[in-house]
Motif scaffolding. Structure first.
Motif, PDB file in Angstrom:
ATOM      1  N   UNK A   1       0.830  -1.210   0.000  1.00 48.23           N
ATOM      2  CA  UNK A   1       0.000   0.000   0.000  1.00 48.23           C
ATOM      3  C   UNK A   1       0.858   1.251   0.000  1.00 48.23           C
ATOM      4  N   UNK A   2       1.921   1.238   0.792  1.00 42.96           N
ATOM      5  CA  UNK A   2       2.824   2.394   0.832  1.00 42.96           C
ATOM      6  C   UNK A   2       3.507   2.605  -0.515  1.00 42.96           C
ATOM      7  N   UNK A   3       3.908   1.498  -1.153  1.00 48.52           N
ATOM      8  CA  UNK A   3       4.599   1.619  -2.432  1.00 48.52           C
ATOM      9  C   UNK A   3       3.663   2.152  -3.519  1.00 48.52           C
ATOM     10  N   UNK A   4       2.445   1.635  -3.600  1.00 47.41           N
ATOM     11  CA  UNK A   4       1.526   2.118  -4.639  1.00 47.41           C
ATOM     12  C   UNK A   4       1.138   3.572  -4.398  1.00 47.41           C
ATOM     13  N   UNK A   5       1.014   3.971  -3.128  1.00 49.75           N
ATOM     14  CA  UNK A   5       0.746   5.380  -2.808  1.00 49.75           C
ATOM     15  C   UNK A   5       1.905   6.246  -3.255  1.00 49.75           C
ATOM     16  N   UNK A   6       3.128   5.773  -3.007  1.00 50.70           N
ATOM     17  CA  UNK A   6       4.320   6.501  -3.431  1.00 50.70           C
ATOM     18  C   UNK A   6       4.352   6.664  -4.943  1.00 50.70           C
ATOM     19  N   UNK A   7       4.068   5.590  -5.674  1.00 54.76           N
ATOM     20  CA  UNK A   7       4.084   5.648  -7.137  1.00 54.76           C
ATOM     21  C   UNK A   7       3.061   6.667  -7.633  1.00 54.76           C
ATOM     22  N   UNK A   8       1.863   6.658  -7.062  1.00 59.10           N
ATOM     23  CA  UNK A   8       0.822   7.606  -7.474  1.00 59.10           C
ATOM     24  C   UNK A   8       1.232   9.045  -7.213  1.00 59.10           C
ATOM     25  N   UNK A   9       2.009   9.245  -6.161  1.00 56.77           N
ATOM     26  CA  UNK A   9       2.435  10.611  -5.812  1.00 56.77           C
ATOM     27  C   UNK A   9       3.626  11.070  -6.646  1.00 56.77           C
ATOM     28  N   UNK A  10       4.624  10.224  -6.790  1.00 54.96           N
ATOM     29  CA  UNK A  10       5.890  10.625  -7.413  1.00 54.96           C
ATOM     30  C   UNK A  10       5.995  10.304  -8.897  1.00 54.96           C
ATOM     31  N   UNK A  11       5.326   9.236  -9.327  1.00 53.12           N
ATOM     32  CA  UNK A  11       5.473   8.800 -10.712  1.00 53.12           C
ATOM     33  C   UNK A  11       4.198   8.090 -11.164  1.00 53.12           C
ATOM     34  N   UNK A  12       3.099   8.843 -11.295  1.00 55.42           N
ATOM     35  CA  UNK A  12       1.789   8.226 -11.577  1.00 55.42           C
ATOM     36  C   UNK A  12       1.711   7.465 -12.899  1.00 55.42           C
ATOM     37  N   UNK A  13       2.629   7.748 -13.809  1.00 52.47           N
ATOM     38  CA  UNK A  13       2.617   7.019 -15.080  1.00 52.47           C
ATOM     39  C   UNK A  13       3.313   5.657 -14.975  1.00 52.47           C
ATOM     40  N   UNK A  14       4.010   5.425 -13.874  1.00 56.11           N
ATOM     41  CA  UNK A  14       4.717   4.152 -13.688  1.00 56.11           C
ATOM     42  C   UNK A  14       3.742   3.041 -13.321  1.00 56.11           C
ATOM     43  N   UNK A  15       4.097   1.830 -13.692  1.00 55.07           N
ATOM     44  CA  UNK A  15       3.258   0.675 -13.375  1.00 55.07           C
ATOM     45  C   UNK A  15       4.091  -0.347 -12.607  1.00 55.07           C
ATOM     46  N   UNK A  16       3.524  -0.867 -11.524  1.00 58.10           N
ATOM     47  CA  UNK A  16       4.185  -1.880 -10.710  1.00 58.10           C
ATOM     48  C   UNK A  16       3.722  -3.272 -11.139  1.00 58.10           C
ATOM     49  N   UNK A  17       4.688  -4.141 -11.449  1.00 57.20           N
ATOM     50  CA  UNK A  17       4.387  -5.508 -11.851  1.00 57.20           C
ATOM     51  C   UNK A  17       4.976  -6.458 -10.809  1.00 57.20           C
ATOM     52  N   UNK A  18       4.132  -7.311 -10.286  1.00 52.44           N
ATOM     53  CA  UNK A  18       4.551  -8.243  -9.243  1.00 52.44           C
ATOM     54  C   UNK A  18       4.248  -9.659  -9.678  1.00 52.44           C
ATOM     55  N   UNK A  19       5.191 -10.543  -9.430  1.00 49.58           N
ATOM     56  CA  UNK A  19       4.948 -11.961  -9.632  1.00 49.58           C
ATOM     57  C   UNK A  19       5.248 -12.689  -8.333  1.00 49.58           C
ATOM     58  N   UNK A  20       4.610 -13.800  -8.118  1.00 48.12           N
ATOM     59  CA  UNK A  20       4.774 -14.553  -6.879  1.00 48.12           C
ATOM     60  C   UNK A  20       4.979 -16.023  -7.193  1.00 48.12           C
ATOM     61  N   UNK A  21       5.568 -16.722  -6.231  1.00 50.85           N
ATOM     62  CA  UNK A  21       5.678 -18.169  -6.376  1.00 50.85           C
ATOM     63  C   UNK A  21       4.263 -18.738  -6.443  1.00 50.85           C
ATOM     64  N   UNK A  22       3.976 -19.599  -7.428  1.00 52.07           N
ATOM     65  CA  UNK A  22       2.601 -20.062  -7.662  1.00 52.07           C
ATOM     66  C   UNK A  22       1.904 -20.558  -6.392  1.00 52.07           C
ATOM     67  N   UNK A  23       0.719 -19.991  -6.146  1.00 52.50           N
ATOM     68  CA  UNK A  23      -0.131 -20.462  -5.073  1.00 52.50           C
ATOM     69  C   UNK A  23       0.301 -20.101  -3.673  1.00 52.50           C
TER      70      UNK A  23
END
Length: 312
Positions: free
Chosen positions: A266-288
């Motif tokens: 939540x803190x990271x997405x808030x930061x992105x919206x404030x500082x670099x709203x055109x940036x997109x965060x992509x996350x991948x996780x170990x399956x399941x």
């Protein structure tokens, strides 16, 4: 019914096997799920081979499910490859281990030689043969270019052994990881400096204990694709990312999470919206493993999906 129960037990108890010491240097035991992952042969088929053709003689754990030795793992990997090349199990079951090994080394086409190299890496690592492991990779470098070596040998090896994600904290893995890192870094260096895309991708990991092999492999593919990479490595905080976003243009941020993660998304997405709203965060996780909440400017993808997206 007994086989179904055993499959479920092996699946659910796999982590307990690692923790309890059954999967150690001394005993070197694998569950049937490991053999399935290494060979690509379904557990039901492996059991059929075992029972009908007496190919393997697994021991039984205290909880009464099958455990296989490193020798048996090597045998089943070799047999699986020969079977893919048209040899019937009924015939292969009559051969000695030496005869099976001899047929494996008679392959002449690249596809099968690459499969043999992956088998050799798996067996050398779990046998804790560090010198042999490095010699296999040296032979691969002499035989194929670095791109084939990374994409068709090292990447599949990392998937099969789970070292791409987190590994199992076994001693032998720590011998293999530095050698793998060295070869991926060599691929990054050989990708050259010709950048043909006005796109920046920031790569980071939040956990200092995470293996960075997937991140390095992503760096290699992005650089090969001409994408500009900002590589931050692991143990990166939201404040670290804040400094970068206030000074650099970043189109995408990419990371992957381990099985247990406490990173403040939540803190990271808030930061992105404030500082670099055109940036997109992509996350991948170990399956399941990790549930990712729906957040603005965040996309949750599989690792292969993320690679395809970032290199399109």
């Amino acid at each position: 019914m007994a086989e179904v129960i055993e499959t479920l037990v092996a699946c659910f108890c796999e982590n307990d096997i690692y923790m309890s010491g059954l999967f150690t240097i001394d005993t070197k035991k694998f569950t049937i799920r490991h053999l399935e992952k290494f060979s690509g042969i379904r557990t039901h088929t492996l059991r059929t081979w075992e029972q009908r053709y007496d190919l393997l003689s697994p021991q039984r754990s205290e909880t009464n499910y099958r455990m296989y030795s490193i020798k048996e793992a090597k045998k089943i990997l070799n047999i699986a490859l020969l079977n893919k090349n048209g040899h019937k199990i009924s015939f292969l079951s009559t051969l000695t281990d030496a005869e099976i090994e001899n047929r494996i080394h008679q392959f002449t086409n690249d596809y099968n030689k690459i499969e043999v190299a992956i088998i050799d890496l798996i067996i050398k690592m779990y046998s804790m043969n560090a010198e042999g492991f490095e010699k296999v990779l040296e032979h691969c470098r002499r035989t194929w270019n670095i791109d084939i070596m990374l994409k068709e040998i090292i990447y599949p090896f990392l998937i099969k052994t789970e070292l791409l994600w987190h590994g199992n904290r076994l001693s032998e893995e720590h011998f293999a990881i530095p050698v793998i890192r060295k070869n991926i870094i060599l691929g990054i260096e050989n990708a050259g400096d010709a950048l043909n895309k006005d796109q920046y991708v920031l790569l980071f990991l939040s956990n200092q204990n995470q293996f960075d092999l997937a991140l390095l492999y992503t760096h290699y593919l992005l650089k090969q694709n001409g994408t500009q990479v900002l590589y931050m490595g692991n143990d990166v905080s939201v404040d670290n990312i804040r400094v970068v976003l206030t000074q650099k243009k970043v189109d995408f941020l990419f990371t992957y999470f381990p099985q247990k993660n406490h990173f403040p998304l939540n803190q990271l997405t808030t930061l992105i919206n404030e500082c670099s709203p055109a940036s997109k965060l992509i996350i991948t996780t170990y399956p399941g493993t990790v549930a990712i909440p729906p957040l603005h400017n965040l996309s949750h993808m599989s690792f292969d999906e993320a690679l395809a997206f970032l290199t399109q």
